[in-house]
Design an enzyme around this catalytic site. Sequence first.
Site, short mmCIF file in Angstrom:
data_model
loop_
_atom_site.label_atom_id
_atom_site.label_comp_id
_atom_site.label_asym_id
_atom_site.label_seq_id
_atom_site.Cartn_x
_atom_site.Cartn_y
_atom_site.Cartn_z
N GLY A 31 28.10 -71.50 44.07
CA GLY A 31 26.89 -72.28 43.91
C GLY A 31 27.10 -73.43 42.94
N GLY A 81 24.90 -72.77 38.49
CA GLY A 81 26.34 -72.68 38.68
C GLY A 81 27.08 -73.66 37.79
CG PHE A 140 3.99 -77.83 34.51
CD1 PHE A 140 3.90 -79.20 34.64
CD2 PHE A 140 4.82 -77.14 35.39
CE1 PHE A 140 4.63 -79.87 35.62
CE2 PHE A 140 5.55 -77.81 36.37
CZ PHE A 140 5.46 -79.18 36.48
CD GLN A 166 5.59 -69.87 42.05
OE1 GLN A 166 6.44 -70.73 41.86
NE2 GLN A 166 4.96 -69.27 41.06
CG HIS A 207 3.87 -75.28 44.58
ND1 HIS A 207 2.86 -76.21 44.58
CD2 HIS A 207 4.59 -75.51 43.45
CE1 HIS A 207 2.97 -76.96 43.49
NE2 HIS A 207 4.02 -76.56 42.79
CG LEU A 244 6.62 -79.30 45.32
CD1 LEU A 244 5.80 -78.03 45.40
CD2 LEU A 244 7.70 -79.14 44.27
CD GLU A 281 2.09 -75.95 38.10
OE1 GLU A 281 2.03 -75.14 39.05
OE2 GLU A 281 2.48 -75.65 36.97
NE ARG A 293 3.93 -73.72 40.23
CZ ARG A 293 5.17 -74.18 40.17
NH1 ARG A 293 6.17 -73.46 40.67
NH2 ARG A 293 5.42 -75.33 39.60
CG HIS A 348 7.64 -73.63 45.21
ND1 HIS A 348 8.33 -74.78 45.55
CD2 HIS A 348 7.60 -73.60 43.86
CE1 HIS A 348 8.68 -75.42 44.44
NE2 HIS A 348 8.26 -74.72 43.41
NE ARG A 354 9.54 -70.82 39.66
CZ ARG A 354 9.40 -72.15 39.64
NH1 ARG A 354 9.47 -72.81 38.51
NH2 ARG A 354 9.20 -72.82 40.75
C1 LIG Z 1 11.02 -78.97 45.88
C2 LIG Z 1 11.24 -78.13 44.66
C3 LIG Z 1 10.80 -78.57 43.42
C4 LIG Z 1 11.00 -77.79 42.28
N1 LIG Z 1 10.55 -78.26 41.07
C5 LIG Z 1 10.78 -77.51 39.96
C6 LIG Z 1 10.39 -77.99 38.67
O1 LIG Z 1 9.89 -79.09 38.53
N2 LIG Z 1 10.60 -77.20 37.60
C7 LIG Z 1 11.19 -75.96 37.70
O2 LIG Z 1 11.37 -75.29 36.70
N3 LIG Z 1 11.60 -75.50 38.92
C8 LIG Z 1 11.41 -76.25 40.03
N4 LIG Z 1 11.82 -75.77 41.25
C9 LIG Z 1 12.65 -74.55 41.29
C10 LIG Z 1 14.06 -74.89 40.82
O3 LIG Z 1 14.40 -76.19 41.22
C11 LIG Z 1 15.10 -73.92 41.39
O4 LIG Z 1 14.71 -72.59 41.16
C12 LIG Z 1 16.46 -74.14 40.74
O5 LIG Z 1 16.83 -75.50 40.75
C13 LIG Z 1 17.53 -73.30 41.44
O6 LIG Z 1 18.79 -73.64 40.91
P1 LIG Z 1 20.06 -72.76 41.26
O7 LIG Z 1 21.19 -73.37 40.53
O8 LIG Z 1 19.75 -71.34 41.03
O9 LIG Z 1 20.24 -72.92 42.85
P2 LIG Z 1 20.37 -74.22 43.79
O10 LIG Z 1 20.16 -75.48 43.09
O11 LIG Z 1 19.50 -73.92 44.97
O12 LIG Z 1 21.89 -74.18 44.24
C14 LIG Z 1 22.41 -73.18 45.09
C15 LIG Z 1 23.88 -73.46 45.34
O13 LIG Z 1 24.46 -72.37 46.05
C16 LIG Z 1 25.32 -72.87 47.05
N5 LIG Z 1 25.44 -71.85 48.09
C17 LIG Z 1 24.46 -71.09 48.65
N6 LIG Z 1 24.98 -70.27 49.58
C18 LIG Z 1 26.32 -70.50 49.61
C19 LIG Z 1 27.40 -69.98 50.37
N7 LIG Z 1 27.22 -69.05 51.32
N8 LIG Z 1 28.64 -70.46 50.14
C20 LIG Z 1 28.86 -71.43 49.21
N9 LIG Z 1 27.86 -71.96 48.47
C21 LIG Z 1 26.62 -71.50 48.66
C22 LIG Z 1 24.64 -74.14 47.50
O14 LIG Z 1 25.55 -75.01 48.14
C23 LIG Z 1 24.16 -74.70 46.15
O15 LIG Z 1 25.18 -75.42 45.54
C24 LIG Z 1 11.64 -76.54 42.39
C25 LIG Z 1 12.08 -76.09 43.62
C26 LIG Z 1 11.86 -76.87 44.76
C27 LIG Z 1 12.30 -76.33 46.09
#
Ligand SMILES: Cc1cc2nc3c(=O)[nH]c(=O)nc-3n(C[C@H](O)[C@H](O)[C@H](O)COP(=O)(O)OP(=O)(O)OC[C@H]3O[C@@H](n4cnc5c(N)ncnc54)[C@H](O)[C@@H]3O)c2cc1C
Length: 556
Positions: free
Chosen positions: A10, A15, A113, A226, A228, A238, A241, A272, A336, A371
Amino acid sequence: MVFHDVLIIGGGLAGLRAAIEASKNGLNVAVISKVYPVRSHSVAAQGGINAALKSNDNWEDHAYDTVKGSDYLGDQDAIEIMCKEAPEDIRELERMGAVFSRDADGDIAQRPFGGAGFPRTCYLADRTGHGLLHLMFEQIRKYEVTVYPEWFVTDLIVEDNIARGAIALEMLTGRFHRLHAGALIMATGGYGRVFGITTNALTNTGDGMGLALRAGAPLMDMEFVQFHPTTLKRTGILITEAARGEGGYLLNSKGERFMKSYAPNAMELASRDVVSRAEQTEINEGRDINGCVYLDLRHLGREKILERLPQIRDISISFAGVDPIEEPIPIRPGMHYSMGGIMTDKDGKTPVEGLFAAGESACVSVHGANRLGGNSLLETIVFGRRAGQSVTEYCSGSKVAAFPKSALQDATRKAAMIFERDAGVKSSELLERVNSAMMECCGVFRTEEKMKEGLDRVRAVREDLPKVTLTDKGNVFNMELAGVYELEHIVDLAESILLGAIHRKESRGSHTRLEYPKRDDKDWMKHTLIYKDGPEMRIDHKDVTVTRFEPKERKY
Ligand SMILES: Cc1cc2nc3c(=O)[nH]c(=O)nc-3n(C[C@H](O)[C@H](O)[C@H](O)COP(=O)(O)OP(=O)(O)OC[C@H]3O[C@@H](n4cnc5c(N)ncnc54)[C@H](O)[C@@H]3O)c2cc1C
């Protein structure tokens, strides 16, 4: 053959933050990502990231708001860590070069928020994730982290409950590779695409949760999904918020600010789950506008909308044909965020040795049953860093050992079998069946009857999985093949969400059962664990950690 001390699956915020930490500590670190890292869903985060920075705010209040928001299911020891460490993490991001929006005094600006008793959400306009993810990607260059971009992990290798590495499909060539590692960190994000309408990217198929479940790690609190309150009707895109944080109103078809009947104090900035239930009730009772309610920003004025919410304006014009400076935006609740995920301790460890998890794919649990906005980006940074630290300690005592070639041969054989199948069913059709079952049977309001119907429909899809065929038989960027692996995880996750939701006979946070409308602390103040040790899934429980905030009724 490839060897790394730690392989991070990831390339989103969790990550990359873990990669920086482990690499700073001298480990040989690799990040593997099925999309180019800066396309990870973190890039789409809009509204901001929470921390008690101001002298008249404090981390204990942030912790209280988070515990209350979680409907008392969050583990308070983990929440305390997150809220206490948040200010230093934000300052560190700033030192790395994050271009946070500023207030009149030149300090990091903070906006109100939902569910928060103080304006403590730091932001980069309404493009917070974009700014932070590019920043992290630039930082890992400095630390010489190896990146495998557009490599898709199909299998984790775990021997005698010890993680040994992974098998991955290189999307450009269609070749499978063996990657040996002393430890693995799952940072694969959420599973939004289990549902038909979601704010999540197409890539959010919960692969890491599915892989960990099969490798013997339990998933925790999967029933908490969740919804949204403000997503666009057809696409589920989205509207942050922050639009309500900056002062936006919610209106029904009679032009009333209906939140006064549901959360008279916090109004539009209740948590939410509360706002989504209120909207769905207005819609169900006929005070809707074509299945939506309105988000009205007009009174904020042109200047504020252009300065603080420029992306929201662009999205509304492009995808709903509405300019929020002139007209209200029709919105409704949409899937969401995944509160549940791979069970970890406060340092990212799972019960499988050498297998760690952080970010949205993990469940620490800091979000419990619901959340708060702005706490998820924070979780990726705080617990990404902590996982990077604890993997360092783990790797100092472990050696990278080669796992047998047969794992690679098995993966290649499985793909060959899928390629060879001539007649059958397309994975997109099966995906559509899971998506509609989840939308119809496991949404904002839930009943036993509908959820059991959903479970039957998902299990019927599982039976059809061995019939999947491909129309694209090529090796180069075969997204259809990747879609088959994703679908297998989606089926596992849909089943685990439904099993947990049927099992939990109370209403708490995002989980609302019409037959059990009340929270029941006597019988259900506990986490749900899902194991898959054989073909069947098994349910177990874990106690909730309470430190300083005794459970009481939630009012906003
Ligand atoms: C539209 C939107 C707006 C948001 N706004 C906010 C906000 O303002 N504030 C807040 O706190 N949260 C917000 N969130 C939630 C927050 O953005 C996410 O929970 C957070 O960014 C997730 O980060 P992560 O690093 O866990 O995963 P991600 O950023 O989703 O990254 C996942 C990674 O895993 C990799 N991956 C997945 N499966 C595989 C596989 N099989 N093989 C290889 N690689 C793989 C992908 O390529 C990617 O690189 C928002 C979410 C969304 C959808």
